[in-house]
Design a protein around this motif. Sequence first.
Motif, PDB file in Angstrom:
ATOM      1  N   UNK A   1      44.860  42.599  43.292  1.00  0.00           N
ATOM      2  CA  UNK A   1      44.260  43.044  42.029  1.00  0.00           C
ATOM      3  C   UNK A   1      42.931  42.367  41.754  1.00  0.00           C
ATOM      4  N   UNK A   2      41.984  43.169  41.301  1.00  0.00           N
ATOM      5  CA  UNK A   2      40.688  42.611  40.908  1.00  0.00           C
ATOM      6  C   UNK A   2      40.903  41.787  39.628  1.00  0.00           C
ATOM      7  N   UNK A   3      40.517  40.513  39.617  1.00  0.00           N
ATOM      8  CA  UNK A   3      40.756  39.682  38.438  1.00  0.00           C
ATOM      9  C   UNK A   3      39.905  40.082  37.241  1.00  0.00           C
ATOM     10  N   UNK A   4      38.934  40.952  37.488  1.00  0.00           N
ATOM     11  CA  UNK A   4      38.060  41.340  36.388  1.00  0.00           C
ATOM     12  C   UNK A   4      38.561  42.595  35.676  1.00  0.00           C
ATOM     13  N   UNK A   5      39.092  43.566  36.437  1.00  0.00           N
ATOM     14  CA  UNK A   5      39.504  44.822  35.797  1.00  0.00           C
ATOM     15  C   UNK A   5      40.958  45.208  36.088  1.00  0.00           C
ATOM     16  N   UNK A   6      41.590  44.516  37.040  1.00  0.00           N
ATOM     17  CA  UNK A   6      42.994  44.818  37.320  1.00  0.00           C
ATOM     18  C   UNK A   6      43.207  45.913  38.346  1.00  0.00           C
ATOM     19  N   UNK A   7      42.115  46.546  38.787  1.00  0.00           N
ATOM     20  CA  UNK A   7      42.252  47.615  39.801  1.00  0.00           C
ATOM     21  C   UNK A   7      42.583  46.992  41.158  1.00  0.00           C
ATOM     22  N   UNK A   8      43.063  47.833  42.067  1.00  0.00           N
ATOM     23  CA  UNK A   8      43.391  47.334  43.407  1.00  0.00           C
ATOM     24  C   UNK A   8      42.116  46.892  44.120  1.00  0.00           C
ATOM     25  N   UNK A   9      42.228  45.782  44.835  1.00  0.00           N
ATOM     26  CA  UNK A   9      41.072  45.301  45.589  1.00  0.00           C
ATOM     27  C   UNK A   9      40.740  46.305  46.682  1.00  0.00           C
ATOM     28  N   UNK A  10      39.469  46.694  46.776  1.00  0.00           N
ATOM     29  CA  UNK A  10      39.087  47.781  47.672  1.00  0.00           C
ATOM     30  C   UNK A  10      38.098  47.372  48.755  1.00  0.00           C
ATOM     31  N   UNK A  11      37.952  46.086  48.972  1.00  0.00           N
ATOM     32  CA  UNK A  11      36.966  45.657  49.975  1.00  0.00           C
ATOM     33  C   UNK A  11      37.291  44.239  50.416  1.00  0.00           C
TER      34      UNK A  11
END
Length: 243
Positions: free
Chosen positions: A26-36
Amino acid sequence: MREMRLSISNKSGLIPKLISYLYPSECPSCGAATDNIVYAPLCISCWSGIKKYSGPACNICSTPFSSEYSDICAECLKTPPVFSRALSFGLYADTLATAINIYKFHGIKRLYKPLGKFLLEFDIAGADAIIPVPLSVNSLRARGFNQSLLLAKFVSDNSKIPLMLDGLIKSLETPPQIGLSAKERISNLKGVFRAVRDFSGMRLLLVDDVMTTGATVKECSRQLLKAGAEDVVVLTLARASST
Ligand SMILES: [Zn+2]
Ligand SMILES: [Zn+2]
């Protein structure tokens, strides 16, 4: 790296487990799945939202302020800093602050590259050497790396300005700074940093991750100038408000 991941056989399922361990999902900034894998755990969308600060700021220390009447902040007018200029990429807020914290406190060392790229946006030609703000031996042991050194090395590698690692040392721990005024913070740091070589006639670029009150970079600059440096320019990723 991406190619390598694709070509590795995955019969045991160990590789995806390893990747999700190395790059939390999870992206710690927005919660979306890490994509890179370059900015991970931050996602591409959040990372591309990091922008250089372009609002009004002090021409000497880069403190953001709004005044129609002056280009220099009140603090610099009252006590001109020992460095000639402090350049800072952005404000210590939002995704940039998250990225710096993850890099520094969560040991995501590889972020020094995308973060270091921000520092290349400044015209630093003319500097004779790059000096990272040093850590004490104890802090280095606890963190495992000096975040400013990796950034300084990245800037050096990409600008061909030599990196100088043995010129400035931190021989004492920083005494507690809480509750001290800006002036008291500087005198509290006396003796903490020491220049251990001759910098005669050199124009130096001092690199740190974040500048808050500026007490640390001011004291480092003071030591470098005392050791003969002709000029010190400070370069940081982010400018934090001291209040
Ligand atoms: Zn995100
Ligand atoms: Zn200023």
